[in-house]
Design an enzyme around this catalytic site. Structure first.
Site, PDB file in Angstrom:
ATOM      1  N   SER A 137      41.542  45.476  38.307  1.00 24.78           N
ATOM      2  CA  SER A 137      40.360  45.349  37.448  1.00 24.78           C
ATOM      3  C   SER A 137      40.076  46.732  36.892  1.00 24.78           C
ATOM      4  O   SER A 137      40.514  47.736  37.470  1.00 24.78           O
ATOM      5  CB  SER A 137      39.164  44.880  38.288  1.00 24.78           C
ATOM      6  OG  SER A 137      37.951  45.039  37.574  1.00 24.78           O
ATOM      7  N   TYR A 150      33.749  45.404  46.116  1.00 28.62           N
ATOM      8  CA  TYR A 150      34.726  44.970  45.107  1.00 28.62           C
ATOM      9  C   TYR A 150      35.423  46.185  44.498  1.00 28.62           C
ATOM     10  O   TYR A 150      36.657  46.220  44.379  1.00 28.62           O
ATOM     11  CB  TYR A 150      34.000  44.146  44.040  1.00 28.62           C
ATOM     12  CG  TYR A 150      34.893  43.545  42.979  1.00 28.62           C
ATOM     13  CD1 TYR A 150      35.567  42.348  43.204  1.00 28.62           C
ATOM     14  CD2 TYR A 150      35.048  44.150  41.734  1.00 28.62           C
ATOM     15  CE1 TYR A 150      36.370  41.775  42.219  1.00 28.62           C
ATOM     16  CE2 TYR A 150      35.848  43.590  40.751  1.00 28.62           C
ATOM     17  CZ  TYR A 150      36.507  42.400  40.990  1.00 28.62           C
ATOM     18  OH  TYR A 150      37.302  41.838  40.021  1.00 28.62           O
TER      19      TYR A 150
HETATM   20  P1  NAD Z   1      38.219  32.842  39.420  1.00 32.40           P
HETATM   21  O1  NAD Z   1      37.150  32.857  40.459  1.00 32.40           O
HETATM   22  O2  NAD Z   1      37.945  32.205  38.126  1.00 32.40           O
HETATM   23  O3  NAD Z   1      39.553  32.265  40.051  1.00 32.40           O
HETATM   24  C1  NAD Z   1      40.024  32.810  41.277  1.00 32.40           C
HETATM   25  C2  NAD Z   1      40.906  31.810  41.985  1.00 32.40           C
HETATM   26  O4  NAD Z   1      41.266  32.387  43.247  1.00 32.40           O
HETATM   27  C3  NAD Z   1      40.184  30.491  42.280  1.00 32.40           C
HETATM   28  O5  NAD Z   1      41.022  29.408  41.973  1.00 32.40           O
HETATM   29  C4  NAD Z   1      39.872  30.568  43.773  1.00 32.40           C
HETATM   30  O6  NAD Z   1      39.830  29.313  44.402  1.00 32.40           O
HETATM   31  C5  NAD Z   1      41.034  31.426  44.272  1.00 32.40           C
HETATM   32  N1  NAD Z   1      40.700  32.089  45.523  1.00 32.40           N
HETATM   33  C6  NAD Z   1      39.679  32.951  45.745  1.00 32.40           C
HETATM   34  N2  NAD Z   1      39.640  33.299  47.033  1.00 32.40           N
HETATM   35  C7  NAD Z   1      40.656  32.630  47.652  1.00 32.40           C
HETATM   36  C8  NAD Z   1      41.132  32.572  48.987  1.00 32.40           C
HETATM   37  N3  NAD Z   1      40.533  33.234  49.984  1.00 32.40           N
HETATM   38  N4  NAD Z   1      42.190  31.796  49.250  1.00 32.40           N
HETATM   39  C9  NAD Z   1      42.792  31.089  48.274  1.00 32.40           C
HETATM   40  N5  NAD Z   1      42.393  31.105  47.000  1.00 32.40           N
HETATM   41  C10 NAD Z   1      41.335  31.874  46.689  1.00 32.40           C
HETATM   42  O7  NAD Z   1      38.614  34.384  39.194  1.00 32.40           O
HETATM   43  P2  NAD Z   1      39.358  35.080  37.952  1.00 32.40           P
HETATM   44  O8  NAD Z   1      38.329  35.609  37.056  1.00 32.40           O
HETATM   45  O9  NAD Z   1      40.461  34.229  37.459  1.00 32.40           O
HETATM   46  O10 NAD Z   1      39.933  36.331  38.740  1.00 32.40           O
HETATM   47  C11 NAD Z   1      41.306  36.438  39.111  1.00 32.40           C
HETATM   48  C12 NAD Z   1      41.548  37.887  39.494  1.00 32.40           C
HETATM   49  O11 NAD Z   1      41.263  38.716  38.370  1.00 32.40           O
HETATM   50  C13 NAD Z   1      40.662  38.382  40.635  1.00 32.40           C
HETATM   51  O12 NAD Z   1      41.416  39.221  41.477  1.00 32.40           O
HETATM   52  C14 NAD Z   1      39.589  39.167  39.919  1.00 32.40           C
HETATM   53  O13 NAD Z   1      39.045  40.179  40.738  1.00 32.40           O
HETATM   54  C15 NAD Z   1      40.367  39.731  38.749  1.00 32.40           C
HETATM   55  N6  NAD Z   1      39.546  40.117  37.597  1.00 32.40           N
HETATM   56  C16 NAD Z   1      38.756  39.196  36.952  1.00 32.40           C
HETATM   57  C17 NAD Z   1      37.984  39.606  35.872  1.00 32.40           C
HETATM   58  C18 NAD Z   1      37.098  38.660  35.099  1.00 32.40           C
HETATM   59  O14 NAD Z   1      36.284  39.139  34.276  1.00 32.40           O
HETATM   60  N7  NAD Z   1      37.171  37.366  35.284  1.00 32.40           N
HETATM   61  C19 NAD Z   1      38.039  40.934  35.449  1.00 32.40           C
HETATM   62  C20 NAD Z   1      38.844  41.833  36.120  1.00 32.40           C
HETATM   63  C21 NAD Z   1      39.609  41.406  37.193  1.00 32.40           C
END
Ligand code: NAD
Length: 249
Positions: A137, A150
């Site tokens: 991130s 985080y």
């Molecule tokens: P999201 O919450 O939309 O999806 C995350 C997925 O991971 C979900 O399907 C959830 O069920 C799964 N998950 C979470 N914890 C779990 C666990 N303990 N065991 C199994 N599955 C698990 O999140 P996203 O926005 O798609 O984020 C994906 C990655 O990208 C993350 O690492 C997040 O930190 C990173 N990220 C997201 C953003 C954003 O703005 N959305 C920005 C920067 C980084």
């Protein structure tokens, strides 16, 4: 027509929704065979159906899920070319308000699961000279208010990425990270919904990116696909920032 990932096998975590689901769909479109891991069994089954992937439902904080995922890769395909670590959780707190339990919850998923799964995957990736792509991130490079655990976990993930890249370069295994800005996923939508004024926060989020908007999950998946592919054959230990210009200033 030949596709970039024909004959290749990818293990994708967090595949039920958001960025992980977009990665699964993109890699499948480009020919990869998939093993998909997530704790949301229902949503995972849907993505597995759409991509022809194998679903492994379970909590990534639980070592048994990680072992089951690697076992499925071995028994179903016998090889692994790409490990795409996406699953992550966003929790809020300062030094004073972050409890030990919250800290552990964040680190167990956002860091320890990646450390463990990558270690289990290395023997398979050694055979294929494969690639790991970790979803960090911009909060792995900078921070904002109220996200101590985080931010610390994402900074550590970038450290893990660099250390693993050094250790496994001589085996042809590449390890890279992606650092997105705000991405339109259920995670971001939940943050917006929880705000006192969701419409105002939504506008702030778009406006803080010089491109004037948040990313679509597919745009981040494209960066993952590049880093996972032979097109990135000389890229390792890198952090690819895909943030619409957020961290320029
Ligand atoms: P999201 O919450 O939309 O999806 C995350 C997925 O991971 C979900 O399907 C959830 O069920 C799964 N998950 C979470 N914890 C779990 C666990 N303990 N065991 C199994 N599955 C698990 O999140 P996203 O926005 O798609 O984020 C994906 C990655 O990208 C993350 O690492 C997040 O930190 C990173 N990220 C997201 C953003 C954003 O703005 N959305 C920005 C920067 C980084």
């Amino acid at each position: 027509m030949t596709q970039e990932f024909d004959g290749k096998v990818a293990l994708v975590t967090g595949a039920a929704m958001g960025i992980g689901a977009a990665v699964a769909e993109l890699l499948a479109e480009r020919g990869a065979k998939l093993v998909l891991v997530d704790r949301d069994a229902g949503a995972l089954a849907e993505i597995a159906g759409r991509t022809g992937g194998e679903a492994v439902a379970g909590d990534l904080a639980d070592r048994a899920t990680l072992e089951a995922a690697i076992a499925r890769v071995k028994e179903r395909f016998g090889r692994l070319d790409v490990l795409s670590n996406n699953a992550g959780i966003q929790r809020y707190g300062t030094l004073e308000t972050t409890t030990d339990a919250l800290w552990d919850e964040v680190f167990d998923v956002n860091l320890k699961a990646i450390f463990r799964l990558s270690g289990l995957a290395i023997p398979l990736l050694r055979e294929t000279r494969g690639a790991i792509v970790n979803m960090a991130s911009v909060q792995g490079l900078a921070s904002q208010a109220n996200v101590v655990a985080y931010t610390a976990a994402k900074h550590a993930l970038i450290g893990l990425t660099r250390a693993a890249a050094v250790d496994h370069a001589h085996e042809g295994i590449r390890v890279n990270a992606v650092a997105p800005g705000s991405v339109d996923t259920p995670m971001l939508r939940k943050t917006i919904t929880m705000a006192d004024d969701p419409a105002a926060l939504s506008a702030i989020i778009d406006g803080m990116h010089p491109l004037g908007r948040r990313a679509a999950a597919r745009e981040i998946a494209e960066v993952v696909a590049f880093l996972a592919s032979d097109r990135a054959s000389f890229v390792t230990g890198a952090v690819y920032v895909a943030d619409g210009g957020l961290t320029i200033p």
